[in-house]
Design a protein around this motif. Structure first.
Motif, PDB file in Angstrom:
ATOM      1  N   PRO A  57       0.876  -1.644   0.010  1.00  0.00           N
ATOM      2  CA  PRO A  57      -0.036   0.183  -0.084  1.00  0.00           C
ATOM      3  C   PRO A  57       0.659   1.249   0.021  1.00  0.00           C
ATOM      4  CG  PRO A  57      -1.015  -1.179   1.587  1.00  0.00           C
ATOM      5  CD  PRO A  57       0.541  -2.178   0.736  1.00  0.00           C
ATOM      6  N   ARG A  58       0.179   2.336  -0.544  1.00  0.00           N
ATOM      7  CA  ARG A  58       0.822   3.993  -0.894  1.00  0.00           C
ATOM      8  C   ARG A  58       0.928   4.072   0.471  1.00  0.00           C
ATOM      9  NH1 ARG A  58       2.507   6.606  -5.280  1.00  0.00           N
ATOM     10  NH2 ARG A  58       2.327   4.029  -6.073  1.00  0.00           N
ATOM     11  N   ARG A  59       2.203   4.548   1.010  1.00  0.00           N
ATOM     12  CA  ARG A  59       2.672   4.807   2.380  1.00  0.00           C
ATOM     13  C   ARG A  59       3.416   6.371   2.413  1.00  0.00           C
ATOM     14  NH1 ARG A  59       2.714  -0.678   3.703  1.00  0.00           N
ATOM     15  NH2 ARG A  59       1.327  -1.353   5.170  1.00  0.00           N
ATOM     16  N   GLY A  60       4.309   6.357   2.892  1.00  0.00           N
ATOM     17  CA  GLY A  60       5.483   8.088   2.547  1.00  0.00           C
ATOM     18  C   GLY A  60       4.279   9.592   3.017  1.00  0.00           C
ATOM     19  N   GLY A  61       5.065   9.836   2.846  1.00  0.00           N
ATOM     20  CA  GLY A  61       4.279  11.296   3.518  1.00  0.00           C
ATOM     21  C   GLY A  61       4.832  11.832   4.441  1.00  0.00           C
ATOM     22  N   SER A  62       4.592  13.300   4.722  1.00  0.00           N
ATOM     23  CA  SER A  62       3.887  14.274   5.693  1.00  0.00           C
ATOM     24  C   SER A  62       2.812  14.296   6.875  1.00  0.00           C
ATOM     25  CB  SER A  62       4.206  15.166   5.582  1.00  0.00           C
ATOM     26  OG  SER A  62       3.533  16.515   4.968  1.00  0.00           O
ATOM     27  N   PRO A  63       2.488  13.883   8.021  1.00  0.00           N
ATOM     28  CA  PRO A  63       1.540  13.813   8.493  1.00  0.00           C
ATOM     29  C   PRO A  63       0.121  14.462   7.883  1.00  0.00           C
ATOM     30  CG  PRO A  63       2.912  14.842  10.319  1.00  0.00           C
ATOM     31  CD  PRO A  63       3.593  14.888   8.977  1.00  0.00           C
ATOM     32  N   ILE A  64      -1.158  13.538   8.169  1.00  0.00           N
ATOM     33  CA  ILE A  64      -2.229  14.005   7.686  1.00  0.00           C
ATOM     34  C   ILE A  64      -3.178  14.465   8.019  1.00  0.00           C
ATOM     35  CG2 ILE A  64      -2.030  13.694   5.151  1.00  0.00           C
ATOM     36  CD1 ILE A  64      -3.452  11.560   7.297  1.00  0.00           C
ATOM     37  N   ASP A  65      -4.431  15.009   8.542  1.00  0.00           N
ATOM     38  CA  ASP A  65      -5.050  16.165   8.936  1.00  0.00           C
ATOM     39  C   ASP A  65      -6.689  14.561   8.492  1.00  0.00           C
ATOM     40  OD1 ASP A  65      -4.354  17.865  10.775  1.00  0.00           O
ATOM     41  OD2 ASP A  65      -4.171  18.343   8.788  1.00  0.00           O
ATOM     42  N   VAL A  66      -7.524  14.553   9.293  1.00  0.00           N
ATOM     43  CA  VAL A  66      -9.146  13.974   8.837  1.00  0.00           C
ATOM     44  C   VAL A  66      -9.887  14.367   9.229  1.00  0.00           C
ATOM     45  CG1 VAL A  66     -10.559  11.406   9.019  1.00  0.00           C
ATOM     46  CG2 VAL A  66      -8.439  11.223   8.494  1.00  0.00           C
ATOM     47  N   ARG A  67     -10.634  15.261   9.209  1.00  0.00           N
ATOM     48  CA  ARG A  67     -10.763  16.333   9.488  1.00  0.00           C
ATOM     49  C   ARG A  67     -12.867  15.641   8.997  1.00  0.00           C
ATOM     50  NH1 ARG A  67      -7.231  21.275   7.784  1.00  0.00           N
ATOM     51  NH2 ARG A  67      -6.104  20.969   9.746  1.00  0.00           N
ATOM     52  N   GLY A  68     -14.049  17.216   9.275  1.00  0.00           N
ATOM     53  CA  GLY A  68     -15.166  17.307   9.129  1.00  0.00           C
ATOM     54  C   GLY A  68     -15.639  16.084   8.473  1.00  0.00           C
ATOM     55  N   ASP A  69     -16.478  15.977   7.685  1.00  0.00           N
ATOM     56  CA  ASP A  69     -17.778  14.644   6.979  1.00  0.00           C
ATOM     57  C   ASP A  69     -16.425  13.366   7.020  1.00  0.00           C
ATOM     58  OD1 ASP A  69     -20.041  16.157   6.946  1.00  0.00           O
ATOM     59  OD2 ASP A  69     -19.330  16.841   5.116  1.00  0.00           O
ATOM     60  N   ALA A  70     -15.177  13.158   6.880  1.00  0.00           N
ATOM     61  CA  ALA A  70     -13.788  12.685   7.547  1.00  0.00           C
ATOM     62  C   ALA A  70     -14.055  11.555   8.299  1.00  0.00           C
ATOM     63  CB  ALA A  70     -12.277  12.478   6.753  1.00  0.00           C
ATOM     64  N   LEU A  71     -14.320  12.486   9.236  1.00  0.00           N
ATOM     65  CA  LEU A  71     -14.727  11.379  10.334  1.00  0.00           C
ATOM     66  C   LEU A  71     -15.820  10.786  10.355  1.00  0.00           C
ATOM     67  CD1 LEU A  71     -13.742  14.304  12.643  1.00  0.00           C
ATOM     68  CD2 LEU A  71     -11.767  12.740  11.976  1.00  0.00           C
ATOM     69  N   HIS A  72     -16.818  11.556   9.943  1.00  0.00           N
ATOM     70  CA  HIS A  72     -17.722  10.821  10.301  1.00  0.00           C
ATOM     71  C   HIS A  72     -17.781   9.385   8.740  1.00  0.00           C
ATOM     72  CE1 HIS A  72     -22.138   9.754   9.646  1.00  0.00           C
ATOM     73  NE2 HIS A  72     -22.146   9.818   8.371  1.00  0.00           N
ATOM     74  N   CYS A  73     -16.901   9.566   7.909  1.00  0.00           N
ATOM     75  CA  CYS A  73     -17.207   8.280   7.058  1.00  0.00           C
ATOM     76  C   CYS A  73     -16.443   7.492   7.607  1.00  0.00           C
ATOM     77  CB  CYS A  73     -16.568   8.653   5.535  1.00  0.00           C
ATOM     78  SG  CYS A  73     -16.870   9.857   4.934  1.00  0.00           S
ATOM     79  N   ALA A  74     -15.347   7.633   9.363  1.00  0.00           N
ATOM     80  CA  ALA A  74     -14.616   6.700   9.605  1.00  0.00           C
ATOM     81  C   ALA A  74     -15.482   6.122  10.462  1.00  0.00           C
ATOM     82  CB  ALA A  74     -13.901   7.377  10.111  1.00  0.00           C
TER      83      ALA A  74
END
Length: 369
Positions: A40-57
């Motif tokens: 799976p495609r990993r790597g990159g700087s820290p990211i945010d899970v916000r707003g409606d994506a939290l509801h998806c999660a």
């Protein structure tokens, strides 16, 4: 005679693709994921899970895992060349939509999402799509390894430089809106950062940031403005590194040390700052999600949120409508306003992280002091 199980091929095993894989399996599809990388495609700087994506999660049953992976981030410090703090933004002030917004390592989010599908979908790693032929009933796919397959639908979740988009919609240049900057990401010695803080140093048109969150290594983001696009060979990593070295030549703070770390880096990534804007994200039985269809650019802080949200909106529409043309129309119409609103915030983000004059740097620092 039973109803035929529909099949879907998803190109890209990152945040958008893995979210889509979860929902397609949940809704009864036979799911295959193809990924050019060996995992799976990993790597990159820290990211945010916000707003409606939290509801998806939450709907996916992974919200608790995401919250458990939350970084102990305290804030962002703006520093001068002597590493003296000139301004500070606490974590809750940085683009927050709600108190539940969660910052975590991109690797952790990918691993959480992959865990939801790895035992019940077919994954083709170290492979990619090289040809797509579709008609009103199916999509015929040819893979790089020479194998072929027939699917009811193909979903492109393969990033800004999407191969699916190129095969079905045309050349990337039609949809790329250059934002006049480039950025690079790589890890460095954790000693160059301060635990649980990000440090940002600016000169006009240049930005160097180091994030250090309880690990031996820190994440570094270097970005620079330019009025002209640079010819970048995606396969010439040493050449890409030289572009960044040249752009930061003579700049102070910890930049000389960061550039030395860059030279030795084995996880260096460079790309242009751009947004993907398309009149439609669907064609026949093929659809695009995430950065492949509507990359917002990192200054918005919303790439991962849009990826999860868009995949969920599309999957729900396909589950609720037997006719895929109706489902695709709903996806295009209902999600466009969300995308356009978030993409429009990129310039506010750029003014914060990439001021183009000394006065703008000083003004930002005073406002946040």
């Amino acid at each position: 005679m039973g109803t035929k199980v529909k099949s879907v091929l998803i190109s890209g095993a990152s945040i958008a693709g893995l979210t889509m894989a979860y929902w397609m399996k949940y809704y009864g599809y036979e799911v295959t994921v193809v990924e050019i990388g060996a995992e799976p495609r990993r790597g990159g700087s820290p990211i945010d899970v916000r707003g409606d994506a939290l509801h998806c999660a939450k709907r996916m049953g992974v919200l608790n895992a995401i919250k458990e992976a939350k970084l102990p981030t305290k804030g962002l410090k703006f520093v001068n060349a002597q590493n003296e703090v000139q301004g500070i933004m606490l974590v809750e002030e940085i683009g927050a939509i709600s108190p539940d917004d969660t910052e975590l390592r991109r690797d952790d989010l990918v691993d959480i999402l992959y865990a939801t599908v790895k035992n019940n979908v077919t994954c083709k790693f170290s492979n990619r799509i090289i040809r797509l032929d579709q008609n009103e009933k199916e999509v015929r796919v040819t893979f790089k390894d020479g194998m072929e397959g027939i699917y009811d639908f193909v979903i492109g979740a393969d990033g800004i430089h999407s191969g699916v988009r190129k095969l079905i919609f045309g050349e990337e240049s039609q949809f790329t809106h250059f934002l006049n900057f480039y950025f690079s990401v790589f890890t460095v010695d954790g000693k160059l950062g301060e635990q649980n803080y990000a440090h940002m140093y600016n000169t006009p048109n240049n930005m160097a940031t180091v994030y250090f969150y309880n690990k031996d290594s820190a994440d570094t983001l270097l970005a620079f403005r330019t009025s002209n696009q640079i010819t970048v060979d995606r396969y010439d990593i040493e050449g890409q590194k030289q572009i960044v070295i040249d752009a930061f030549k003579g700049i102070g703070w910890k930049v000389p040390q960061l550039l030395e770390e860059l030279k030795r880096s084995d996880n260096f990534y460079l790309d242009q700052g751009c947004q993907i804007k398309m009149p439609t994200w669907t064609n026949g039985r093929v659809a695009l999600i995430g950065d492949a269809g509507y990359a917002p650019a990192f200054p918005t802080g919303m790439g991962s949120t849009l990826a999860m949200q868009g995949a969920t909106v599309l999957a729900d529409a396909m589950a609720e409508n037997e006719n895929h043309e109706i489902a695709f129309s709903i996806y295009n119409e209902n999600f466009r306003a969300v995308v356009e609103e978030l993409q429009a915030t990129v310039y506010d983000g750029m003014s914060l992280v990439l001021p183009d004059t000394e006065d703008k740097i000083n003004t930002r620092n005073k406002v946040t002091k």
